[in-house]
Each structure stands twice: as C-alpha cells, then as structure tokens.
Motif scaffolding. Sequence first.
Motif: not given
Length: 425
Positions: A78-85, A115-121, A292-294, A359-369
């Motif tokens: 039902d619920v799961c912990q997922l790594g941001n990538t 944190f905006a970059g974390i939410w964006d992931t 890195i937004a990890g 405050e300055r983290v950025k997400p990595t490209p959001k592709v499954l690869e």
Amino acid sequence: MIRALSLLSLLVLAGCAKPAQETTLRFWAMGREAEVVGELVREFEAENPGIRVDVQNIPWTAAHEKLLTAYAADGLPDVCQLGNTWIAEFATLQSLTPLQPLVDTSTVIDQSDYFAGIWDTNIVDGQLVGIPWYVDTRLLFYRKDLLRQAGYTQPPKTWAEWEQANAALKKIMGTRGYPVLMPLNEFEPQLSFALQQEDSLLRDGDTRGNFRSPGFRRTLAFYDNMFEQGWAPKMSETQISNVWDEFFRGFTAFYLSGPWNIREFRQRQPPGLEGEWGATPLPGPDGLGAGIAGGTSLVVFRSSQKKEAAWKLIEFLSRPAIQQRFYKIIGDLPPRRSAWQSPELQDDPLTAAFADQLERVKPTPKVLEWERIAQQMRVVTEQVVRGGLPQDKAVEQLDQQVDDILAKRRWIVEQQADAAAKAAP
C-alpha cells in the motif's frame, strides 16, 4: 420474565455482533529506516485504533528488483519508501497514485514548507506522486586546521577559490596527502558539479544526451583538473583503507560526502581535533553551487485498496514533530524547514551546512533510465582520469551511449506524437 428474556436476547445478539473490521496497511521500507520506523508506527496505530501497519524490511540491495517483481505480479504494498531516483520509473509504469488532490485538502502537509528542489523530485509529467520523507545531498567535509596552515580562514565559495586553496594545500601536504578526496567509483561529485551548470544533462524532451553541452564540458574539465594537478588521488574507495581515519590523519583536507558521515566523523574524531573540522556547502562556478536532491519519498501505489488509511500514515510521518524524532533516532535529515527548528538541527553547524546546501539542490533528469545513465557517466569520466581519454572524445562517447540507452524512450515519444497528430482535427 418477558423483560428478562428480552435482555438476554440483546446480550446474545451483542455477543454475536462482528467487531469493527481492522485495516492492515502493508508498508515496505528499506534498510535502517525500516528497522527504526516501527517505534513511530506504534504511535500511529495508537492514534488510529482501526489501522494496523505491517512494516516489511526490504534490503536496499534487493529493493529495486523486488519492487519490479511485485509490480509484475500485482503484489505491490500500500505504502512504500522509494529513492528519489526511482520515482520517475514507477510513475512511468503508472503505478503511483497522484497525491496533489490529497495535499490540497491536507492540514498537515504544506508544500511551501519543503525544500523546493526535494519536492520537485516527486513531480513527474506535471503530477505529484510522492511526499519527501528524508533528504540527502552532498557537500564538503573539511579540515579547518589544514586550511589555516595553507593561509585560509574560510572555506572556498567558488571553483576558482577552491582551486587556489587546493594549490596552497598541496604545497604543505606534499606527497603525503591530497587536498580533495573524490573516489572514482562514485558518480556524485561529477553529478553535483554538472547540476551547477545552466545546461541540462539531457535534451530533446529527455530523449537524448546533452553531455557535449558547454556546461558539461566545463564540469568535466574542472573535475579532471583536480586529478591532473595532483589535488585528488586516482583512487576508488576500496583502495582507501578507511576514509574517516585518513581524513583525520591529514591524508585529505576536503571530502565530498553526505549527511550520514556527521555521526561517523564525530564518533571517530581523535582527541585534539575537536572543532578542527567542519562541513561547508559546495563551491560553484560563480558562488555557492547546487547539489544533488537525494533522499527518499513516501508513495501510495495505485493498486492499493486502502488509500485513505495509507494517506493517514504519510501525513503522520510528515508531521514536523515526528520528523524531528526520526532524526534523533536515525540521523536522517528532514525535508521540511519547520522540522529544522529543533535545537539538535538548528544549533549544529554541521547540519546547518546541509540546510544551506538543501536550499540549492536540483533534481536529476526524471527518466526511468537515469541510474544507468549516471553509472555510464561515472565509467566514462573515470576513463578520462585514469586512462587519458580525451575530454572531447569522452563527451561524444557519452552522448552516443546515452542516446542508445534512451532509444526506446525516443520511440515511445515519437509514437505518442504521431498518434496525437492523427487524432488532431
């Protein structure tokens, strides 16, 4: 007599009545987090007596394969912990529940507090599909005393300042040490420096590599120069006996790593070096740079039949007070700014450096690869450092390899575009 019989009948009926049905949530968590979250879950169950949470501990090394197997077998929790990538991958599989409608009505979760970059992931194709649980990024642990010996009272804030400090440090360290430790078996340093550029790592709607861009060329040149100048050793982590001991004996002055090492360094610091080391945000090309937004997020799978209860659990684990307790138990940094108001976080200069970086983290490209791409980036950049692969050749090779990895994605995008064009009036 009649009244007595009536009362007896009521008692019999009450005894036969079914108890309220209990909801059991299946919660998959990974590693150490799964071991300690049980204490918090018991409190959640006490607040919600009709809900029981079954926490299953999934080893990180087996988690990705187990999740994909469960997806194929329609056996996801039902619920799961997922790594941001991993968020983008399971969003692409259409297995994650969109959460924005729930956030919009929540009295607990406030997007502006994260944190905006974390939410964006957690936003994939315009949809929010996860809620940050804890955060991770990379910055520099550094030796204050060695910097002072080299003539510096403050850590560097720009790439140029860092290079100047490294040159000065190398003069006093000689052949016995290196100013910077960036193990070659890790991709996080290159990725951190690349995220500091304006150029994205992928182009054409994330269907092709963009490693020949000016931004990544600057990244690779800066990274390779660290090794060419002898400021960083051409070593993998397995070639270093113990990174903590080496740091304290002066083998290195800067070590690029994550928040888990706060406790490790404190436990291992020798007498006499208290206060002689610290943490500082990453220098960037023109000032403090991105990172890195990890970390990991909490998701609800679409297949769950208990979404309401699942959301209650996520809200509970997202409370600032609960996140503060989670930090005290395990040391995982909270994703909400309000949770950082606790003295343990706010008054600690080491965690304060991470708050600054977050405050300055950025997400990595959001592709499954993405994980395959990141590893390929590591392999090619290691070939530049160890094998002398020319940088121009390296970025061309990397773009070609990434284009091959993304071939199926390009085909799907092209098919979707053709279908949309045919459907247009």
